[in-house]
Scaffold this motif. Structure first.
Motif, PDB file in Angstrom:
ATOM      1  N   VAL A  96     -42.089 -41.504  -2.087  1.00  0.00           N
ATOM      2  CA  VAL A  96     -42.958 -41.887  -3.194  1.00  0.00           C
ATOM      3  C   VAL A  96     -42.362 -41.485  -4.547  1.00  0.00           C
ATOM      4  O   VAL A  96     -42.780 -42.000  -5.590  1.00  0.00           O
ATOM      5  CB  VAL A  96     -44.368 -41.286  -2.982  1.00  0.00           C
ATOM      6  N   LEU A  99     -41.620 -44.339  -6.753  1.00  0.00           N
ATOM      7  CA  LEU A  99     -42.672 -45.283  -7.156  1.00  0.00           C
ATOM      8  C   LEU A  99     -42.702 -45.556  -8.664  1.00  0.00           C
ATOM      9  O   LEU A  99     -42.651 -46.712  -9.099  1.00  0.00           O
ATOM     10  CB  LEU A  99     -44.045 -44.770  -6.687  1.00  0.00           C
ATOM     11  N   SER A 100     -42.784 -44.488  -9.438  1.00  0.00           N
ATOM     12  CA  SER A 100     -42.955 -44.683 -10.875  1.00  0.00           C
ATOM     13  C   SER A 100     -41.783 -45.450 -11.508  1.00  0.00           C
ATOM     14  O   SER A 100     -42.007 -46.456 -12.199  1.00  0.00           O
ATOM     15  CB  SER A 100     -43.181 -43.324 -11.544  1.00  0.00           C
ATOM     16  N   TYR A 103     -41.865 -49.114 -10.484  1.00  0.00           N
ATOM     17  CA  TYR A 103     -42.957 -49.806 -11.174  1.00  0.00           C
ATOM     18  C   TYR A 103     -42.577 -50.105 -12.628  1.00  0.00           C
ATOM     19  O   TYR A 103     -42.787 -51.212 -13.124  1.00  0.00           O
ATOM     20  CB  TYR A 103     -44.238 -48.948 -11.106  1.00  0.00           C
ATOM     21  N   GLU A 118     -41.254 -47.256   0.699  1.00  0.00           N
ATOM     22  CA  GLU A 118     -42.483 -46.473   0.493  1.00  0.00           C
ATOM     23  C   GLU A 118     -43.254 -46.945  -0.744  1.00  0.00           C
ATOM     24  O   GLU A 118     -44.478 -46.832  -0.795  1.00  0.00           O
ATOM     25  CB  GLU A 118     -42.155 -44.981   0.370  1.00  0.00           C
ATOM     26  N   THR A 119     -42.547 -47.460  -1.745  1.00  0.00           N
ATOM     27  CA  THR A 119     -43.239 -47.903  -2.961  1.00  0.00           C
ATOM     28  C   THR A 119     -44.191 -49.069  -2.672  1.00  0.00           C
ATOM     29  O   THR A 119     -45.283 -49.130  -3.221  1.00  0.00           O
ATOM     30  CB  THR A 119     -42.247 -48.338  -4.066  1.00  0.00           C
ATOM     31  N   MET A 127     -47.566 -53.074  -7.331  1.00  0.00           N
ATOM     32  CA  MET A 127     -46.159 -53.431  -7.555  1.00  0.00           C
ATOM     33  C   MET A 127     -45.973 -54.949  -7.617  1.00  0.00           C
ATOM     34  O   MET A 127     -45.281 -55.466  -8.497  1.00  0.00           O
ATOM     35  CB  MET A 127     -45.287 -52.892  -6.409  1.00  0.00           C
ATOM     36  N   CYS A 315     -51.622 -45.131   1.138  1.00  0.00           N
ATOM     37  CA  CYS A 315     -51.073 -44.055   0.322  1.00  0.00           C
ATOM     38  C   CYS A 315     -51.181 -42.715   1.055  1.00  0.00           C
ATOM     39  O   CYS A 315     -50.236 -41.919   1.085  1.00  0.00           O
ATOM     40  CB  CYS A 315     -51.846 -44.030  -1.002  1.00  0.00           C
ATOM     41  N   VAL A 357     -50.514 -46.319 -11.183  1.00  0.00           N
ATOM     42  CA  VAL A 357     -49.494 -45.420 -10.612  1.00  0.00           C
ATOM     43  C   VAL A 357     -50.072 -44.010 -10.553  1.00  0.00           C
ATOM     44  O   VAL A 357     -49.959 -43.318  -9.530  1.00  0.00           O
ATOM     45  CB  VAL A 357     -48.195 -45.452 -11.457  1.00  0.00           C
ATOM     46  N   HIS A 360     -52.493 -43.514  -7.680  1.00  0.00           N
ATOM     47  CA  HIS A 360     -51.783 -43.437  -6.399  1.00  0.00           C
ATOM     48  C   HIS A 360     -51.127 -42.062  -6.239  1.00  0.00           C
ATOM     49  O   HIS A 360     -51.189 -41.453  -5.176  1.00  0.00           O
ATOM     50  CB  HIS A 360     -50.703 -44.528  -6.308  1.00  0.00           C
TER      51      HIS A 360
END
Ligand code: NDP
Ligand code: MG
Length: 377
Positions: A96, A99-100, A103, A118-119, A127, A315, A357, A360
Motif C-alpha cells: 500500500v 498507493l499515494s 494515485y 495492491e493499489t 484509482m 482495504c 486516498v 483508505h
C-alpha cells in the motif's frame, strides 16, 4: 518507483536495451541506498528519491559529482510523479506504500505501468476513476493482466464473456491442508517458476496473490467478479486467457520472464525486440490445467469474498495480509495464521466506504495497528 526491487531491476534491464526508446527521469528506492546510487550513476536520471530519510545525506554525498537531484521521504514520491518530464510511471513499489504516488500520477494524467497490484486491490474504484477523469491510462505489468490486456487488443468489451487468470499454484501445489500446517518460510520462498520479491512470493504460496489478481482484473478490465475465474497451470507458459461471446478463447503465451510484460507496458503499443529467450513449445513436455484447491488455500476465496463485499473489505484484507506476510517472514507465525489473521480482520471491517486516498490509508493504518497490538502482547 521501486527501482531496487525485483520488478524495478528487471525494468532497468529492459530500459538499458532500448536507449532510443526509453530514458530514465526518476528512480526511487526505499532502503537500498547503495543500489540506488549505483543505478543513478549508470542511468543518470534527472532525480532520485530515497524513501528512508535517514539515508538522504549518504545518497546526496555519493551523487554530488553527478547531475542528479536527490530527494527523500514519502512526500517526495507524490511530487516527482507529477513532473512534466515524466511520461510513464512504472509503479513497482510493493504494498500500500505505493498507493499515494500511483494515485498522484493518475491524477496528473500520466500513463501508469502498474506492477503494484495492491493499489488496485485497496482503492480500485478511486484509482480507475482518477484515470478516467484525467485522461490517464493504466497499463498492466502483472503477467496475467498483461496477457489479458494483449488478448483484448482490437476486441469490444461487450464481447468478453470471461477472463481466465492462470496461477502456477506456487511451491505447495498439490499439498493437503494437513501437510501445509508445518511448511516453513524457506519452503514458501522457493517459487518453482518465478524469482520475485518476498511479499509476492509468499502471496503466491498462499494463493492470496491470485485473489489479489482477481480484484486487480475486476478494476483494470471493468469486469464483474462472476466473469473472472482462476485456472491452475503449473508451467506458467499460458499467462492468462479471455473467452468471447462466440466461444472463442484467446491466450497469450511466453516464457515466464517478467521482462516481457514490463517491456510491453513500457513500449505499448509498439512491440520491440526484447532479446529474451523464445518460447519453443516442442521443449515443453506438457501444458496442464487444473482447478484451484480452495480448501488447502483459503486465501483465494477470502480475497474474492472481500471483493464481493466491497466497501472497506478489500482495504482491510490487504492490510491484514501485508502484516501477516511480514510476521510469517519473521518466523513469528505459521502458514495458516496468514488466512486466520486476514479472516479475523475482515470480521471486524468497518461498515464504511472509503472515498479518498487518506480514508483508505486510515483504514489500512487501523487494521495494521489492531493486528500488531495483538502480536505485541
Ligand atoms: P520487491 O520487494 O522486490 O521491491 C519493492 C520495491 O519497493 C523496492 O524498490 C523497495 O525499495 C520499494 N519499497 C518498499 N517499501 C517501500 C516504501 N514503504 N516506500 C517506498 N518504496 C518502497 O517487490 P517486487 O518487485 O517483487 O514487487 C513489486 C510489486 O510488483 C508488488 O506489488 C508485486 O505484487 C508486484 N509484482 C511483482 C512481480 C515480480 O515478479 N516480482 C510479478 C507481478 C507483480 P528498497 O528495496 O530500496 O527498500
Ligand atoms: Mg501475477
Amino acid at each position: 518507483m521501486g527501482s531496487t526491487g525485483s520488478i524495478g531491476t528487471q525494468a532497468l534491464d529492459v530500459i538499458a536495451r532500448l536507449p532510443d526508446f526509453l530514458q530514465v527521469e526518476v528512480l526511487t528506492a526505499h532502503s537500498q541506498a547503495d543500489l540506488l546510487i549505483q543505478q543513478a550513476k549508470k542511468f543518470q536520471p534527472n532525480m532520485v528519491v530515497i524513501g528512508d530519510e535517514s539515508r538522504y545525506e549518504y545518497v546526496k554525498e555519493a551523487l554530488w559529482n553527478d547531475d542528479v537531484k536527490v530527494f527523500a521521504g514519502a512526500r517526495a514520491l507524490d511530487d516527482v510523479v507529477r513532473m512534466d518530464c515524466v511520461d510513464i510511471v512504472l509503479a513497482a513499489i510493493v504494498g500500500v506504500a505505493g498507493l499515494s504516488p500511483a494515485y498522484r500520477a493518475l491524477e496528473s494524467g500520466k500513463c501508469v505501468a502498474l506492477a503494484n497490484k495492491e493499489t488496485l486491490v485497496v482503492a480500485g474504484e478511486l484509482m480507475t476513476r482518477a484515470a478516467r477523469e484525467n485522461g490517464a491510462s493504466i497499463i498492466p505489468v502483472d503477467s496475467e493482466h498483461s496477457a489479458i490486456f494483449q488478448s483484448l487488443v482490437g476486441e469490444a468489451h461487450a464481447a468478453v464473456t470471461r477472463l481466465i487468470l492462470t496461477a502456477s499454484g506456487g511451491p505447495f501445489r498439490g499439498l493437503s491442508r494437513e501437510q501445509l500446517q508445518t511448511v516453513t518460510r524457506a519452503e514458501a520462498l522457493r517459487h518453482p517458476n518465478w524469482s520475485m520479491g518476498h511479499k509476492v512470493t509468499i502471496d503466491s504460496a498462499t494463493m492470496m496473490n491470485k485473489g489479489l489478481e482477481v480484484m486487480e482484473a475486476q478494476w483494470l478490465f471493468s469486469m464483474p467478479l462472476e466473469k473472472i475465474s482462476v485456472l491452475v497451470h503449473p508451467q506458467s507458459i499460458v499467462h492468462s486467457l479471455v473467452e468471447f461471446e462466440d466461444g472463442s478463447v484467446k491466450a497469450q503465451l511466453g516464457m515466464p520472464d517478467m521482462r516481457l510484460p514490463i517491456q510491453y507496458a513500457l513500449t505499448y503499443p509498439a512491440r520491440l525486440d526484447s532479446g529474451l529467450p523464445r518460447l519453443d513449445l516442442t521443449q515443453q513436455s506438457q501444458l496442464t490445467f487444473e482447478k484451484p484447491d480452495t480448501e488447502a488455500f483459503p486465501c483465494l476465496p477470502l480475497a474474492i469474498e472481500a471483493a464481493r463485499q466491497g466497501g472497506a473489505h478489500p482495504c482491510v484484507l490487504n492490510a491484514a495480509n501485508e502484516v501477516a506476510v511480514g510476521l510469517f517472514l519473521q518466523d513469528r507465525i505459521g502458514f495458516y495464521d496468514i488466512p486466520r489473521i486476514v479472516e479475523t480482520a475482515l470480521a471486524h471491517a468497518p461498515a464504511c466506504k472509503p472515498a479518498s486516498v487518506a480514508e483508505h490509508l486510515d483504514i489500512d493504518r487501523q487494521t495494521r495497528q489492531s493486528i500488531i497490538q495483538s502480536y505485541s502482547k
